[in-house]
Design a protein around this motif. Structure first.
Motif, PDB file in Angstrom:
ATOM      1  N   GLN A  34       0.817  -1.271  -0.079  1.00 60.11           N
ATOM      2  CA  GLN A  34       0.048   0.117  -0.045  1.00 60.11           C
ATOM      3  C   GLN A  34       1.024   1.229  -0.128  1.00 60.11           C
ATOM      4  O   GLN A  34       0.353   2.110  -0.550  1.00 60.11           O
ATOM      5  CB  GLN A  34      -0.809   0.080   1.089  1.00 60.11           C
ATOM      6  N   ALA A  35       2.016   1.090   0.691  1.00 61.30           N
ATOM      7  CA  ALA A  35       3.101   2.308   0.707  1.00 61.30           C
ATOM      8  C   ALA A  35       3.341   2.903  -0.828  1.00 61.30           C
ATOM      9  O   ALA A  35       3.556   3.872  -1.154  1.00 61.30           O
ATOM     10  CB  ALA A  35       4.180   2.064   1.589  1.00 61.30           C
ATOM     11  N   VAL A  36       3.545   1.825  -1.572  1.00 66.37           N
ATOM     12  CA  VAL A  36       4.028   2.005  -2.774  1.00 66.37           C
ATOM     13  C   VAL A  36       2.929   2.541  -3.843  1.00 66.37           C
ATOM     14  O   VAL A  36       3.073   3.558  -4.458  1.00 66.37           O
ATOM     15  CB  VAL A  36       4.626   0.699  -3.581  1.00 66.37           C
ATOM     16  N   LYS A  37       1.730   1.857  -3.612  1.00 62.63           N
ATOM     17  CA  LYS A  37       0.614   2.293  -4.265  1.00 62.63           C
ATOM     18  C   LYS A  37       0.209   3.594  -3.989  1.00 62.63           C
ATOM     19  O   LYS A  37      -0.131   4.599  -4.928  1.00 62.63           O
ATOM     20  CB  LYS A  37      -0.898   1.638  -3.591  1.00 62.63           C
ATOM     21  N   ASP A  38       0.529   4.283  -2.858  1.00 63.41           N
ATOM     22  CA  ASP A  38       0.166   5.724  -2.570  1.00 63.41           C
ATOM     23  C   ASP A  38       0.928   6.405  -3.052  1.00 63.41           C
ATOM     24  O   ASP A  38       0.749   7.673  -3.158  1.00 63.41           O
ATOM     25  CB  ASP A  38       0.246   5.789  -0.856  1.00 63.41           C
ATOM     26  N   ILE A  39       2.245   6.191  -3.464  1.00 59.37           N
ATOM     27  CA  ILE A  39       3.328   7.140  -4.038  1.00 59.37           C
ATOM     28  C   ILE A  39       3.113   7.061  -5.398  1.00 59.37           C
ATOM     29  O   ILE A  39       3.611   8.160  -6.287  1.00 59.37           O
ATOM     30  CB  ILE A  39       4.453   6.970  -3.305  1.00 59.37           C
ATOM     31  N   ILE A  40       2.629   6.222  -5.999  1.00 60.63           N
ATOM     32  CA  ILE A  40       2.451   5.948  -7.736  1.00 60.63           C
ATOM     33  C   ILE A  40       1.511   7.045  -8.250  1.00 60.63           C
ATOM     34  O   ILE A  40       0.227   7.006  -7.671  1.00 60.63           O
ATOM     35  CB  ILE A  40       2.174   4.651  -8.111  1.00 60.63           C
ATOM     36  N   PRO A  41       1.806   7.924  -9.169  1.00 61.32           N
ATOM     37  CA  PRO A  41       0.844   8.744  -9.731  1.00 61.32           C
ATOM     38  C   PRO A  41      -0.337   8.019 -10.429  1.00 61.32           C
ATOM     39  O   PRO A  41      -0.132   7.154 -10.868  1.00 61.32           O
ATOM     40  CB  PRO A  41       1.615   9.578 -10.750  1.00 61.32           C
ATOM     41  N   ALA A  42      -1.592   8.568 -10.204  1.00 67.14           N
ATOM     42  CA  ALA A  42      -2.755   8.111 -10.945  1.00 67.14           C
ATOM     43  C   ALA A  42      -2.365   7.919 -12.268  1.00 67.14           C
ATOM     44  O   ALA A  42      -3.357   6.712 -12.770  1.00 67.14           O
ATOM     45  CB  ALA A  42      -3.942   8.804 -10.496  1.00 67.14           C
ATOM     46  N   ILE A  43      -1.888   8.763 -13.057  1.00 62.10           N
ATOM     47  CA  ILE A  43      -1.667   8.471 -14.500  1.00 62.10           C
ATOM     48  C   ILE A  43      -1.087   7.331 -15.024  1.00 62.10           C
ATOM     49  O   ILE A  43      -1.233   6.789 -15.937  1.00 62.10           O
ATOM     50  CB  ILE A  43      -1.033   9.659 -15.038  1.00 62.10           C
ATOM     51  N   PHE A 290       6.332  -6.850   3.128  1.00 60.10           N
ATOM     52  CA  PHE A 290       7.294  -6.387   3.894  1.00 60.10           C
ATOM     53  C   PHE A 290       8.417  -5.972   3.113  1.00 60.10           C
ATOM     54  O   PHE A 290       9.089  -5.084   3.958  1.00 60.10           O
ATOM     55  CB  PHE A 290       7.606  -7.797   4.621  1.00 60.10           C
ATOM     56  N   ILE A 291       8.567  -5.874   1.905  1.00 56.57           N
ATOM     57  CA  ILE A 291       9.727  -5.394   1.378  1.00 56.57           C
ATOM     58  C   ILE A 291       9.618  -3.946   1.399  1.00 56.57           C
ATOM     59  O   ILE A 291      10.347  -2.980   1.278  1.00 56.57           O
ATOM     60  CB  ILE A 291       9.843  -5.747  -0.257  1.00 56.57           C
ATOM     61  N   TYR A 292       8.259  -3.404   1.129  1.00 57.20           N
ATOM     62  CA  TYR A 292       8.239  -1.840   1.066  1.00 57.20           C
ATOM     63  C   TYR A 292       7.041  -1.361   2.108  1.00 57.20           C
ATOM     64  O   TYR A 292       5.864  -1.076   1.868  1.00 57.20           O
ATOM     65  CB  TYR A 292       7.555  -1.714  -0.127  1.00 57.20           C
ATOM     66  N   PRO A 293       7.755  -1.686   3.370  1.00 55.20           N
ATOM     67  CA  PRO A 293       6.734  -1.011   4.711  1.00 55.20           C
ATOM     68  C   PRO A 293       6.491   0.491   4.459  1.00 55.20           C
ATOM     69  O   PRO A 293       5.430   1.026   4.830  1.00 55.20           O
ATOM     70  CB  PRO A 293       7.232  -1.391   5.806  1.00 55.20           C
ATOM     71  N   THR A 294       7.571   0.907   4.131  1.00 54.13           N
ATOM     72  CA  THR A 294       7.337   2.705   3.624  1.00 54.13           C
ATOM     73  C   THR A 294       8.097   2.693   2.248  1.00 54.13           C
ATOM     74  O   THR A 294       8.794   1.796   1.811  1.00 54.13           O
ATOM     75  CB  THR A 294       8.118   3.373   4.739  1.00 54.13           C
ATOM     76  N   ALA A 295       7.648   4.037   1.642  1.00 55.38           N
ATOM     77  CA  ALA A 295       8.385   3.996   0.349  1.00 55.38           C
ATOM     78  C   ALA A 295       8.387   5.551  -0.235  1.00 55.38           C
ATOM     79  O   ALA A 295       7.846   6.408   0.365  1.00 55.38           O
ATOM     80  CB  ALA A 295       7.312   3.553  -0.840  1.00 55.38           C
ATOM     81  N   THR A 296       9.585   5.793  -0.899  1.00 59.75           N
ATOM     82  CA  THR A 296       9.796   7.032  -1.656  1.00 59.75           C
ATOM     83  C   THR A 296       9.853   7.066  -2.796  1.00 59.75           C
ATOM     84  O   THR A 296       9.890   5.869  -3.362  1.00 59.75           O
ATOM     85  CB  THR A 296      11.184   7.620  -0.930  1.00 59.75           C
ATOM     86  N   ALA A 297       9.926   8.001  -3.675  1.00 61.74           N
ATOM     87  CA  ALA A 297       9.553   8.123  -5.168  1.00 61.74           C
ATOM     88  C   ALA A 297      11.152   7.409  -5.304  1.00 61.74           C
ATOM     89  O   ALA A 297      10.915   6.561  -6.521  1.00 61.74           O
ATOM     90  CB  ALA A 297       9.830   9.425  -5.739  1.00 61.74           C
ATOM     91  N   LEU A 302      14.041   2.854  -7.821  1.00 63.09           N
ATOM     92  CA  LEU A 302      15.123   1.739  -8.012  1.00 63.09           C
ATOM     93  C   LEU A 302      14.379   0.476  -7.887  1.00 63.09           C
ATOM     94  O   LEU A 302      14.973  -0.239  -8.605  1.00 63.09           O
ATOM     95  CB  LEU A 302      15.881   2.243  -6.623  1.00 63.09           C
ATOM     96  N   GLY A 303      13.521   0.133  -7.264  1.00 60.33           N
ATOM     97  CA  GLY A 303      12.754  -1.088  -7.068  1.00 60.33           C
ATOM     98  C   GLY A 303      12.326  -1.532  -8.576  1.00 60.33           C
ATOM     99  O   GLY A 303      12.531  -2.576  -9.072  1.00 60.33           O
TER     100      GLY A 303
END
Length: 327
Positions: A34-43, A290-297, A302-303
């Protein structure tokens, strides 16, 4: 010069197909947590209901390319075994794809307790092939009529007979929505006829541009929706696929094959398509969150880059060993 020979693959199709598969794998990777989903642009994410996003063009382009390849495949089988066996092969292919989706759905249904029929992208691709069966191997005009006819029937059923909610109840449109996916397949066969056989590059460019613009205009009347397989979605994705193919044809001429990682992936498209579906099933169970409990751009980018590099390396090894999965 573009060429479809008995034993020769067209690099531009493989390159475009590889790009699509890597795009699908990357889009699926973005669902890792969910942390990754939240940071990905909707487009660049899938739309939950209506809307135009980059991710919604990948699967239609894959079906479009299946249609392009189907023309030569059908003719080779027809020459070797006759029309009946050639059609039987495509019937078998459509059924196998639908069956594969059903098999791959089992772990998700067992672990989540879902009892609803899960109609995934493999089901949609298989249904596209089955609906296209009456037109595969026909001349250009009957295939064009099939494209227009299926689009019209799907639209009438959705808007006039209340089938839209039934279509939406399936992730990829179900059996009725398969009419729209079949339009994408048939358009691929039409582009093959115009571009490859008649060298009608400008015709393909013009028709694809008109479909793209037409889809954009239709969006204001019939909203662009992958889930509903709406007319605007079908028309626009066909147009964009045609335009993109011309771009990849030109790129393949310049780049060549030896170092083109997209071609390596494209040669094993079915295998990596199945990998994408398996990855989606695993991520759907939150097994790798568990790989991405938090995420940044930066960490997400990188992933995604590592994700593409790993799949490309695997594709290189398989291509070097000449190991390919065919259906």
């Amino acid at each position: 010069m573009i060429y479809f020979g008995q034993n020769k693959r067209e690099p531009s199709i493989d390159m475009f197909r590889g790009f699509i598969i890597l795009g699908m794998l990357t889009s699926t990777f973005f669902g890792i947590s969910q942390a990754v989903k939240d940071i990905i642009p909707a487009i660049i994410s899938h739309s939950d209901y209506n809307g135009i996003t980059i991710a919604e063009f990948f699967a239609p382009a894959f079906v479009f390319l299946m249609g392009m390849s189907a023309v030569g495949s059908f003719e080779r089988r027809k020459a070797a075994d006759g029309v009946g066996k050639a059609r039987l092969h495509f019937f078998y292919k459509g059924c196998v794809l639908i069956a594969l989706q059903a098999i791959m759905n089992q772990p998700t249904q067992v672990f989540t307790g879902q009892t609803k029929v899960m109609w995934g992208i493999l089901s949609a691709v298989g249904m596209a092939v089955l609906w296209a069966l009456p037109f595969i191997g026909r001349k250009l005009v009957p295939r064009a009529c099939g494209f227009v006819g299926y689009a019209a029937v799907l639209t009438v059923l959705s808007l006039c007979f209340g089938f839209e909610e039934i279509i939406r109840s399936f992730t990829q449109g179900g059996i009725i929505g398969g009419l729209g996916w079949s339009c994408m397949f048939l358009f691929g066969t039409i582009v093959n006829e115009l571009f490859v056989r008649k060298k009608g590059v400008w015709i393909v460019l013009g028709v694809s541009a008109m479909l793209t613009v037409g889809g954009l205009l239709l969006d204001s009347v019939i909203p662009f929706s992958k889930r509903a397989v709406s007319l605007s979605y079908v028309v626009m994705t066909c147009g964009v696929s045609g335009l993109a193919f011309i771009v990849f044809f030109l790129l393949a001429e310049v780049w060549g094959e030896k170092t083109n990682f997209m071609i390596w992936v494209g040669k094993n498209a079915i295998l990596f398509f199945l990998c994408d579906q398996l990855l989606a099933a695993v991520l759907g169970l939150d097994l790798l969150a568990f790989i991405y409990p938090t995420a940044t751009a930066f960490t997400v980018a990188l992933g995604a880059a590592i994700n593409i590099a790993v799949w490309s390396a695997l594709a290189y090894l398989l291509n070097k060993k000449k190991i390919y999965l065919k259906i």
